[in-house]
Enzyme design. Structure first.
Site, PDB file in Angstrom:
ATOM      1  N   SER A 245      -9.635   2.373   3.046  1.00  0.00           N
ATOM      2  CA  SER A 245      -8.783   3.230   2.125  1.00  0.00           C
ATOM      3  C   SER A 245      -7.882   2.231   1.441  1.00  0.00           C
ATOM      4  O   SER A 245      -7.295   2.639   0.460  1.00  0.00           O
ATOM      5  CB  SER A 245      -8.134   4.161   3.091  1.00  0.00           C
ATOM      6  OG  SER A 245      -7.106   3.400   3.770  1.00  0.00           O
TER       7      SER A 245
ATOM      8  N   SER B 260      -9.890   0.096   7.505  1.00  0.00           N
ATOM      9  CA  SER B 260      -9.464   0.102   6.037  1.00  0.00           C
ATOM     10  C   SER B 260      -8.842  -1.223   5.366  1.00  0.00           C
ATOM     11  O   SER B 260      -8.614  -1.031   4.385  1.00  0.00           O
ATOM     12  CB  SER B 260      -8.396   1.122   5.725  1.00  0.00           C
ATOM     13  OG  SER B 260      -9.142   2.418   5.635  1.00  0.00           O
TER      14      SER B 260
ATOM     15  N   LYS C 125       0.887  -1.206  -0.063  1.00  0.00           N
ATOM     16  CA  LYS C 125      -0.130   0.151  -0.062  1.00  0.00           C
ATOM     17  C   LYS C 125       0.911   1.242   0.153  1.00  0.00           C
ATOM     18  O   LYS C 125       1.862   1.171   0.519  1.00  0.00           O
ATOM     19  CB  LYS C 125      -1.046  -0.094   1.373  1.00  0.00           C
ATOM     20  CG  LYS C 125      -1.875   1.312   1.346  1.00  0.00           C
ATOM     21  CD  LYS C 125      -2.904   0.998   2.432  1.00  0.00           C
ATOM     22  CE  LYS C 125      -3.901   2.392   2.633  1.00  0.00           C
ATOM     23  NZ  LYS C 125      -4.747   2.060   3.763  1.00  0.00           N
TER      24      LYS C 125
HETATM   25  N1  GLN Z   1     -12.945   4.774   6.430  1.00  0.00           N
HETATM   26  C1  GLN Z   1     -12.496   5.168   7.793  1.00  0.00           C
HETATM   27  C2  GLN Z   1     -12.058   6.724   7.236  1.00  0.00           C
HETATM   28  O1  GLN Z   1     -12.321   7.267   6.602  1.00  0.00           O
HETATM   29  C3  GLN Z   1     -11.586   4.436   8.182  1.00  0.00           C
HETATM   30  C4  GLN Z   1     -10.259   4.575   7.228  1.00  0.00           C
HETATM   31  C5  GLN Z   1      -8.976   3.637   7.686  1.00  0.00           C
HETATM   32  O2  GLN Z   1      -9.275   2.687   8.456  1.00  0.00           O
HETATM   33  N2  GLN Z   1      -7.795   4.116   7.527  1.00  0.00           N
HETATM   34  O3  GLN Z   1     -11.418   7.243   8.380  1.00  0.00           O
END
Ligand code: GLN
Length: 494
Positions: free
Chosen positions: A152, A176, A77
């Site tokens: 994400s 995420s 990532k």
């Molecule tokens: N979707 C969540 C956010 O927008 C979690 C994101 C994540 O776990 N990095 O913050």
């Protein structure tokens, strides 16, 4: 089972000389070239470097010094720093940032002989649930390219779903790893907070951020976590707890495993098309000898609201370092220092990141600190206490990973609250620092459904064993989107 569907089988194929690492890497690069225009899973492809590490891996394989991960292609990532390679975190702010050092897990997987193919697309600074906040454009879900892959870690999940690599690293602050894994029909594990070093992982909300991995199977997740986990003095929250032999722990019998079904996860908002496969998964575990009881965590419904105070607060502080001075985007011809800060940040950050910085600054401000930030921390303690109580009665908590399957691109971008509700089932584990997994358990109108397992701190072995037992009974994790060959070694796909 398809011959080379998993990391474990590829590893065997390499040792048995059915193909070389260079051949495998060439096949993966061909798949990437073929799918990239449509799926946009990667921000950077490091083809030449990949072929060089594959050649080195082949030498190790020939010399008999190879480990279980040697020569297997993988993707990082783009939140993980990689020496000499662009590390953007999905942001314009870092669109010119070439890291001078490797993240801890990058070093670990490199030392294990893995071959990095490139860097996966992601929501900007890991803020998002659909991969639509990326400066580099959205990723498309290989199961239906009109839909999002989740976020994400959308690039990581889509890449594994499209079988571009058997694994991709990922990070999970509020879901995420698990949410995109669920939406793309792949396996994802978020380890215990502190189990895997955050060194070199670009910070979003440091008390919640955790590095993990997305794979095809639980067995593959065990193999990868083995190499990633362990104490690192460079991360002050890294925990000095011995790393168990996860492959051995996979074989734990399920008989007597106490599963708690999270009542709060089966209420309003959960689509029946998700509930059905999740209930069937519970029945499978029961058949395998587990007991299933209902458990209630009354504070859990507060987790999204709590998260959207705590996470932006930490983000507003973490992202203060991007000021156009030391690294990253710098505006053109600043008039003075203030103009440099202001314009560099205005140009470098996207809308969602700015929304978080503003929210975070607000909840930390003198007049509102007690009402928001302090209160959120108190609720966080309640959520943690709920989990602790539950784990006095059960070994694993099970529920859906997401309320719905993958939604359409653009469907939720105009309504941040609806977007935030995607993580309603995943955020609790981050709040309490608990390990959690998502594994595929069915299809809803042709779209993948994920079931989530949450365990007490450092119970990764047990979660992986429960997931592995399920995956021995079912083949949901081996299903691939139409046109995607499940066989990594087969070369081009689609
Ligand atoms: N979707 C969540 C956010 O927008 C979690 C994101 C994540 O776990 N990095 O913050």
């Amino acid at each position: 089972m398809t011959a080379d569907a998993t990391l474990a089988s590829l590893s065997a194929g390499l040792r048995e000389r059915r193909y070389s690492s260079v051949e495998l890497t060439q096949a993966a690069l061909a798949r990437i070239a073929r799918t990239q225009p449509e799926l946009n899973t990667l921000i950077t492809v490091t083809g030449e470097a990949a072929l060089a590490s594959a050649a080195a891996a082949d030498q190790q394989l020939a010399a008999g010094t190879a480990g279980p991960l040697t020569g297997v292609p993988m993707i990082h990532k783009d939140i993980f720093c990689t020496t000499g390679v662009l590390t953007t975190c999905g942001s314009r702010m870092l669109s010119n940032f070439v890291s001078p050092y490797d993240a801890h897990i990058v070093t670990r997987l490199k030392e294990a002989g893995m071959v990095m193919l490139g860097k996966a697309n992601m929501d900007e600074f890991a803020m998002g649930s659909s991969n639509e906040t990326s400066y580099f454009g959205p990723v498309r879900n290989p199961w239906d390219t009109t839909r999002v892959p989740g976020g994400s870690s959308g690039g990581s999940a889509a890449a594994v779903a499209a079988r571009l690599a058997p694994l991709a690293t990922a990070s999970d602050t509020g879901g995420s790893i698990r949410q995109p894994a669920a939406l793309c029909g792949v396996t994802g594990i978020k380890p215990t907070y502190g189990r895997v070093s955050r060194y070199g992982m670009i910070a979003f909300a440091s008390s919640l951020d955790q590095a993990g991995v997305i794979t095809v199977s639980a067995e593959d997740a065990a193999l990868t976590l083995q190499a990633m986990a362990g104490f690192d003095p460079r991360d002050s929250t890294s925990v000095d707890v011995p790393v168990p032999d996860y492959a051995a722990e996979l074989q734990q019998p399920l008989a007597g495993l106490r599963i708690g079904v999270l009542r709060e996860f089966f209420g309003e908002g959960l689509q029946p098309a998700i509930e059905g496969p999740v209930r069937e998964a519970l029945a499978t575990w029961q058949r395998l000898g587990a007991t299933v009881t209902e458990v209630s965590l009354p504070s859990l419904p507060l987790s999204v609201a709590t998260y959207y105070v705590v996470a932006p607060a930490e983000a507003s502080s973490n992202l203060a370092r991007f000021d156009g001075v030391r690294f990253g985007h710098r505006c053109d011809k600043p008039r003075d220092l203030l103009d440099l800060y202001k314009r560099s940040r205005a140009e470098g950050f996207g809308a969602e990141v700015k929304r978080r910085i503003i929210t975070g600054t607000y909840v930390l401000s003198a007049g509102y600190f007690d009402a928001y930030y302090l209160k959120a921390q108190r609720v966080r303690a309640l959520i943690t206490a709920d989990f602790k109580r539950a784990f006095a009665e059960v070994d694993v908590l099970v529920g859906p990973t997401t309320p719905t399957p993958a939604f359409g691109l653009g469907d939720k971008t105009s309504d941040p609250i609806t977007m935030y509700l995607n993580d309603i089932y995943t955020i609790g584990a981050n709040m309490a620092g608990l390990p959690a997994m998502s594994i595929p358990c069915g299809l809803a109108d042709g779209l993948p459904v994920g079931v989530q397992l949450i365990g007490p701190h450092f119970s990764e072995g047990r979660l992986l064993a429960a997931a592995h037992a399920f995956q021995r009974e079912t083949d949901w994790h081996l299903r691939t989107p139409a046109g995607v060959s499940a066989d990594f070694a087969a070369g081009e796909t689609r």
